[in-house]
Design a protein around this motif. Structure first.
Motif, PDB file in Angstrom:
ATOM      1  N   GLN A  19       0.753  -1.032   0.008  1.00 38.84           N
ATOM      2  CA  GLN A  19       0.101   0.156  -0.056  1.00 38.84           C
ATOM      3  C   GLN A  19       1.070   1.234  -0.007  1.00 38.84           C
ATOM      4  OE1 GLN A  19      -2.639   0.054   3.531  1.00 38.84           O
ATOM      5  NE2 GLN A  19      -3.944   0.839   2.400  1.00 38.84           N
TER       6      GLN A  19
ATOM      7  N   GLY B  18      -2.128   5.923   0.845  1.00 39.50           N
ATOM      8  CA  GLY B  18      -3.031   4.996   1.261  1.00 39.50           C
ATOM      9  C   GLY B  18      -3.148   4.563   2.506  1.00 39.50           C
ATOM     10  N   MET B  19      -1.913   4.325   3.268  1.00 37.98           N
ATOM     11  CA  MET B  19      -1.877   3.942   4.663  1.00 37.98           C
ATOM     12  C   MET B  19      -2.487   5.106   5.659  1.00 37.98           C
ATOM     13  SD  MET B  19       1.991   2.413   5.150  1.00 37.98           S
ATOM     14  CE  MET B  19       2.476   0.945   4.229  1.00 37.98           C
TER      15      MET B  19
ATOM     16  N   ALA C  86      -4.614   7.231   4.473  1.00 36.10           N
ATOM     17  CA  ALA C  86      -5.977   7.457   4.280  1.00 36.10           C
ATOM     18  C   ALA C  86      -6.823   6.304   4.997  1.00 36.10           C
ATOM     19  CB  ALA C  86      -6.273   7.326   2.820  1.00 36.10           C
ATOM     20  N   ALA C  87      -6.210   5.075   5.090  1.00 39.17           N
ATOM     21  CA  ALA C  87      -6.762   4.004   5.913  1.00 39.17           C
ATOM     22  C   ALA C  87      -7.109   4.372   7.153  1.00 39.17           C
ATOM     23  CB  ALA C  87      -6.098   2.665   5.515  1.00 39.17           C
TER      24      ALA C  87
ATOM     25  N   GLU D 161      -7.943   6.936   8.655  1.00 33.86           N
ATOM     26  CA  GLU D 161      -9.109   7.559   8.912  1.00 33.86           C
ATOM     27  C   GLU D 161      -8.947   8.924   9.976  1.00 33.86           C
ATOM     28  OE1 GLU D 161     -12.234   4.914   9.630  1.00 33.86           O
ATOM     29  OE2 GLU D 161     -12.515   4.301   7.770  1.00 33.86           O
TER      30      GLU D 161
ATOM     31  N   SER E   4      -2.543   1.426  13.053  1.00 33.53           N
ATOM     32  CA  SER E   4      -3.848   0.538  12.433  1.00 33.53           C
ATOM     33  C   SER E   4      -4.082  -0.744  13.020  1.00 33.53           C
ATOM     34  CB  SER E   4      -3.513   0.130  11.060  1.00 33.53           C
ATOM     35  OG  SER E   4      -2.609  -0.820  10.691  1.00 33.53           O
TER      36      SER E   4
ATOM     37  N   ARG F 261      -5.479   0.324  17.520  1.00 31.24           N
ATOM     38  CA  ARG F 261      -6.331   1.628  17.267  1.00 31.24           C
ATOM     39  C   ARG F 261      -6.672   2.258  18.591  1.00 31.24           C
ATOM     40  NH1 ARG F 261      -7.076   3.747  12.424  1.00 31.24           N
ATOM     41  NH2 ARG F 261      -8.290   2.499  11.098  1.00 31.24           N
TER      42      ARG F 261
END
Length: 144
Positions: free
Chosen positions: A7, A11-12, A14-15, A17, A77, A80
Motif C-alpha cells: 500500500q 493509502g496507509m 487514508a486507511a 481515517e 492501524s 487502534r
C-alpha cells in the motif's frame, strides 16, 4: 506486527481515517519498501521531557532503531486504541528544511479525534503539552 508495504504511504494514511493529516507531510518524498514484513514493535516511553536526540541515543543503547512513518501508520492501524493514552513519535522518518530545522512525524489523539502531524524535533517532547489530553509521548522502535 505485519507491515504491508504494498500500500502507498498516502493509502496507509487514508486507511487510518485521521481527522487531520498535516498538509506539510509530503508522501512523494518518502521512500517506502515493497512487499510485506513481520517485525516486533516496541514503544519507548519517558516520564520526563526528552529531546529527540536523547530518545535516539536511548534506543540505540537498547539495540533499537527508530520507527518510520510507514511503520507508525501500520502499528496504529493494528492498535487502534493506542492513541487514547499515548502519542506515537516516528523518529525514523525525519526530514530537514532549507533552514536546517529537523522535523519528525507523530500520531496523536484525544477523545474521538486522531491526528497525523509533524513538528520541529528541536522542541522537547513533553508530558501533557497539548490540550488533547494525550498523557505521554512514546517513541516507536524496532529491534535492529
Amino acid at each position: 506486527m505485519c507491515i504491508d508495504y504494498r500500500q502507498s504511504l498516502a493509502g496507509m494514511a487514508a486507511a487510518g481515517e485521521y481527522d487531520f493529516v498535516d498538509p506539510e507531510i509530503s508522501f512523494r518524498s518518502i521512500r517506502v519498501k515493497r512487499g510485506r514484513t513481520l517485525v516486533e514493535a516496541v514503544l519507548v516511553g519517558f516520564n520526563h521531557s526528552v529531546a529527540h536526540t536523547d530518545a535516539l541515543k536511548r534506543m540505540e543503547l537498547q539495540g533499537l532503531r527508530p520507527g518510520s512513518i510507514a511503520e507508525g501508520l501500520a502499528f496504529e492501524s493494528q492498535h487502534r486504541d493506542i492513541l487514547r493514552n499515548s502519542a506515537i513519535v516516528m523518529l525514523g522518518s525525519s526530514c530537514e528544511d532549507l533552514q536546517g530545522y529537523v522535523y519528525v512525524s507523530y500520531l496523536m489523539g484525544g477523545g474521538d479525534y486522531r491526528y497525523f502531524r509533524k513538528r520541529k524535533a528541536s522542541n522537547p517532547w513533553d508530558l501533557g503539552q497539548h490540550s488533547l489530553r494525550t498523557t505521554t509521548y512514546s517513541f516507536l522502535a524496532f529491534l535492529q
